[in-house]
Design an enzyme around this catalytic site. Structure first.
Site, PDB file in Angstrom:
ATOM      1  N   ASP A 192      40.418 -58.031  16.305  1.00  0.00           N
ATOM      2  CA  ASP A 192      40.885 -59.396  16.542  1.00  0.00           C
ATOM      3  C   ASP A 192      39.709 -60.352  16.502  1.00  0.00           C
ATOM      4  OD1 ASP A 192      43.473 -60.816  17.274  1.00  0.00           O
ATOM      5  OD2 ASP A 192      42.011 -61.742  18.608  1.00  0.00           O
ATOM      6  N   ARG A 248      50.664 -48.458  18.912  1.00  0.00           N
ATOM      7  CA  ARG A 248      50.244 -49.376  19.967  1.00  0.00           C
ATOM      8  C   ARG A 248      50.748 -48.892  21.331  1.00  0.00           C
ATOM      9  NH1 ARG A 248      52.001 -53.725  22.623  1.00  0.00           N
ATOM     10  NH2 ARG A 248      50.628 -55.514  22.952  1.00  0.00           N
ATOM     11  N   ARG A 270      47.509 -60.096   8.283  1.00  0.00           N
ATOM     12  CA  ARG A 270      48.195 -59.392   9.369  1.00  0.00           C
ATOM     13  C   ARG A 270      49.069 -58.242   8.861  1.00  0.00           C
ATOM     14  NH1 ARG A 270      48.548 -61.856  14.581  1.00  0.00           N
ATOM     15  NH2 ARG A 270      46.840 -63.310  14.762  1.00  0.00           N
ATOM     16  N   TYR A 323      40.050 -71.245  21.607  1.00  0.00           N
ATOM     17  CA  TYR A 323      40.559 -70.284  22.601  1.00  0.00           C
ATOM     18  C   TYR A 323      39.670 -70.251  23.853  1.00  0.00           C
ATOM     19  CZ  TYR A 323      43.790 -68.575  19.059  1.00  0.00           C
ATOM     20  OH  TYR A 323      44.797 -68.494  18.141  1.00  0.00           O
TER      21      TYR A 323
HETATM   22  O1  1CP Z   1      46.269 -56.523   9.499  1.00  0.00           O
HETATM   23  C1  1CP Z   1      45.643 -57.381  10.123  1.00  0.00           C
HETATM   24  O2  1CP Z   1      45.347 -58.463   9.591  1.00  0.00           O
HETATM   25  C2  1CP Z   1      45.356 -57.089  11.553  1.00  0.00           C
HETATM   26  C3  1CP Z   1      44.069 -57.529  12.135  1.00  0.00           C
HETATM   27  C4  1CP Z   1      44.104 -58.873  12.850  1.00  0.00           C
HETATM   28  C5  1CP Z   1      43.513 -60.057  12.409  1.00  0.00           C
HETATM   29  C6  1CP Z   1      42.843 -60.313  11.070  1.00  0.00           C
HETATM   30  C7  1CP Z   1      44.661 -59.128  14.121  1.00  0.00           C
HETATM   31  C8  1CP Z   1      45.398 -58.172  14.951  1.00  0.00           C
HETATM   32  N1  1CP Z   1      44.345 -60.404  14.483  1.00  0.00           N
HETATM   33  C9  1CP Z   1      43.655 -61.004  13.468  1.00  0.00           C
HETATM   34  C10 1CP Z   1      43.091 -62.341  13.421  1.00  0.00           C
HETATM   35  C11 1CP Z   1      43.488 -63.356  14.435  1.00  0.00           C
HETATM   36  N2  1CP Z   1      43.740 -63.204  15.778  1.00  0.00           N
HETATM   37  C12 1CP Z   1      43.559 -64.731  14.129  1.00  0.00           C
HETATM   38  C13 1CP Z   1      43.213 -65.337  12.780  1.00  0.00           C
HETATM   39  C14 1CP Z   1      44.259 -65.125  11.758  1.00  0.00           C
HETATM   40  C15 1CP Z   1      45.577 -65.823  12.002  1.00  0.00           C
HETATM   41  O3  1CP Z   1      45.567 -67.066  12.082  1.00  0.00           O
HETATM   42  O4  1CP Z   1      46.570 -65.121  12.060  1.00  0.00           O
HETATM   43  C16 1CP Z   1      43.925 -65.398  15.304  1.00  0.00           C
HETATM   44  C17 1CP Z   1      44.165 -66.886  15.475  1.00  0.00           C
HETATM   45  C18 1CP Z   1      44.029 -64.436  16.352  1.00  0.00           C
HETATM   46  C19 1CP Z   1      44.325 -64.682  17.773  1.00  0.00           C
HETATM   47  C20 1CP Z   1      45.419 -63.819  18.246  1.00  0.00           C
HETATM   48  N3  1CP Z   1      45.273 -62.505  18.575  1.00  0.00           N
HETATM   49  C21 1CP Z   1      46.782 -64.135  18.325  1.00  0.00           C
HETATM   50  C22 1CP Z   1      47.394 -65.470  17.946  1.00  0.00           C
HETATM   51  C23 1CP Z   1      47.606 -66.318  19.130  1.00  0.00           C
HETATM   52  C24 1CP Z   1      47.900 -67.740  18.730  1.00  0.00           C
HETATM   53  O5  1CP Z   1      47.172 -68.623  19.221  1.00  0.00           O
HETATM   54  O6  1CP Z   1      48.826 -67.987  17.948  1.00  0.00           O
HETATM   55  C25 1CP Z   1      47.464 -62.997  18.772  1.00  0.00           C
HETATM   56  C26 1CP Z   1      48.919 -62.828  19.041  1.00  0.00           C
HETATM   57  C27 1CP Z   1      46.489 -61.967  18.897  1.00  0.00           C
HETATM   58  C28 1CP Z   1      46.706 -60.538  19.205  1.00  0.00           C
HETATM   59  C29 1CP Z   1      46.832 -59.704  17.989  1.00  0.00           C
HETATM   60  N4  1CP Z   1      45.808 -59.537  17.053  1.00  0.00           N
HETATM   61  C30 1CP Z   1      46.214 -58.667  16.075  1.00  0.00           C
HETATM   62  C31 1CP Z   1      47.541 -58.245  16.400  1.00  0.00           C
HETATM   63  C32 1CP Z   1      48.351 -57.259  15.600  1.00  0.00           C
HETATM   64  C33 1CP Z   1      47.918 -58.906  17.577  1.00  0.00           C
HETATM   65  C34 1CP Z   1      49.222 -58.772  18.313  1.00  0.00           C
HETATM   66  C35 1CP Z   1      48.984 -57.821  19.447  1.00  0.00           C
HETATM   67  C36 1CP Z   1      50.122 -56.922  19.723  1.00  0.00           C
HETATM   68  O7  1CP Z   1      50.251 -55.858  19.112  1.00  0.00           O
HETATM   69  O8  1CP Z   1      50.879 -57.299  20.634  1.00  0.00           O
END
Ligand code: 1CP
Length: 355
Positions: free
Chosen positions: A77, A40, A27, A154
């Site tokens: 994502d 964003r 992340r 999910y």
């Molecule tokens: O630099 C990077 O790694 C960014 C790319 C990235 C990756 C690899 C994002 C951006 N998401 C992910 C993977 C991801 N998404 C996972 C697997 C890795 C982990 O466990 O962290 C999971 C479970 C998700 C699902 C997801 N998408 C969540 C988590 C929800 C939960 O159940 O806890 C969230 C908040 C998102 C949205 C998201 N994806 C990525 C970002 C930066 C965000 C936040 C969105 C925003 O800007 O508000």
């Protein structure tokens, strides 16, 4: 091997000698960076950011402009696949991801198809192509996907979950339906990751964020089996160059040998396992990625250096491959300077292990 200016990350995954231990952060592009929040806001919302190749590339490169990271990770994502399957992904402010049409029964699974990576998911491939262009060969680009099990949580829960009630009910009451969903997801993940590799991803990682909520037997049947299928279906060489595969199961330390036996190149570790023990258990079968607790980034900078030193020492001298990382994603309220101290410490303190 490649024309990359810095190929430490790929070399470490392939257990080849490096000058110092490569490092990136799960992340690494995200809300802890003010420049991410600004881009964003310009995009409007998260999915619009993912769907705009120029902006997705901009945020992918932001952390690399601040820190000497050894890899970039595609900004996207894991929920792109379920969205492309027609489940209707949306984000509610402060509540995380949600689906308009979750999976509840066999008929819902029967309805979903295998999304075309250059069709519904073409925006992801466009982002990969744009990022590769913008990276100009500085460091490798990591592509990624969620594991079938993690995606299914999910899709069945309709969003994030703590207790995983609905999917566990399905797992115990109607395992055939869940297996049918997981099998479809495995096929879609194979096509999706192969398309990312074709578009320019130089390594791929599978995030099994929720595998660790399963019993050992269920983990093998409902998560690992499908990651194994994916590892076997991936194009592991592209244009003559190896494309290493990393599997990461959060809270999966107890299953390390089994994960390594899938034939992946590397296993990602969270911070609940000691890296010395992990290395003793897998030997030179796979490289290891990890494994600092992301909360250490809240600590004073000297404490961050100490923790980096302890993990490097725990891995020790060897060419069996170590990619330094956090054990899970960087927290959104970490001071960016502390991430900088982390990255610099890995490079500085690891040189003595690579002589
Ligand atoms: O630099 C990077 O790694 C960014 C790319 C990235 C990756 C690899 C994002 C951006 N998401 C992910 C993977 C991801 N998404 C996972 C697997 C890795 C982990 O466990 O962290 C999971 C479970 C998700 C699902 C997801 N998408 C969540 C988590 C929800 C939960 O159940 O806890 C969230 C908040 C998102 C949205 C998201 N994806 C990525 C970002 C930066 C965000 C936040 C969105 C925003 O800007 O508000």
């Amino acid at each position: 091997m490649t024309t990359l200016k810095n190929d430490r990350y790929l070399r470490a995954l392939l257990k080849q000698p490096v000058d110092c231990t490569p490092v990136w952060m799960m992340r690494q592009a995200g809300r802890y960076l003010p420049e991410y929040r600004a881009t964003r806001a310009k995009a409007g919302d998260f999915m619009s950011l993912c769907k705009n190749a120029e902006l997705a590339s901009e945020v992918t490169l932001q952390p690399l402009k601040r820190f000497p990271l050894d890899a970039a990770i595609l900004f996207s994502d894991i929920l792109t696949i379920p969205d492309a399957m027609g489940l209707g992904l949306y984000f509610e402010a402060g509540e995380g991801p949600k689906f308009r049409s979750p999976i509840a029964r066999k008929a819902d699974v029967d309805k979903i198809g295998n999304p075309d990576p250059e069709g519904e998911l073409q925006y992801v491939m466009n982002a990969v192509r744009q990022i590769r262009k913008d990276l100009q060969g500085e460091v490798p680009l990591i592509g990624f996907s969620g594991s079938p099990w993690t995606l299914a949580t999910y899709m069945v829960e309709g969003g994030s979950s703590k207790a995983f009630t609905k999917i566990k009910k399905m797992m115990y009451a109607d395992p055939a339906t869940l297996h049918s969903l997981l099998d479809k997801l495995a096929d879609s993940v194979i096509d999706y990751l192969n398309a990312q590799i074709q578009a320019g991803a130089q390594s791929v990682m599978i995030f099994d964020t929720w595998g660790g909520v399963l019993t050992p037997r269920d983990y093998e049947q409902f998560s690992l089996q499908y990651m194994h299928k994916i590892v076997e279906g991936l194009n592991r060489v592209h244009e003559g160059v190896p494309v290493p595969v990393t599997l990461f199961t959060k809270n999966g330390g107890m299953w390390l040998e089994k994960i390594a036996a899938t034939g992946c190149d590397a296993v990602g570790l969270d911070w609940t396992i000691n890296i010395t023990d992990a290395k003793a258990r897998v030997g030179d079968k796979v490289a290891l990625q990890g494994n600092m607790d992301p909360s250490i980034l809240y600590a004073p900078q000297e404490r961050i250096r100490e923790e980096v030193a302890a993990i490097l020492d725990g891995f020790g001298h060897s060419n069996t491959g170590h990619v330094f990382n956090l054990g899970h994603g960087i927290h959104l309220d970490v001071p960016p300077e502390n991430a900088g101290v982390f990255v610099d410490s890995v490079h500085e303190l690891s040189r003595k292990y690579h002589k």
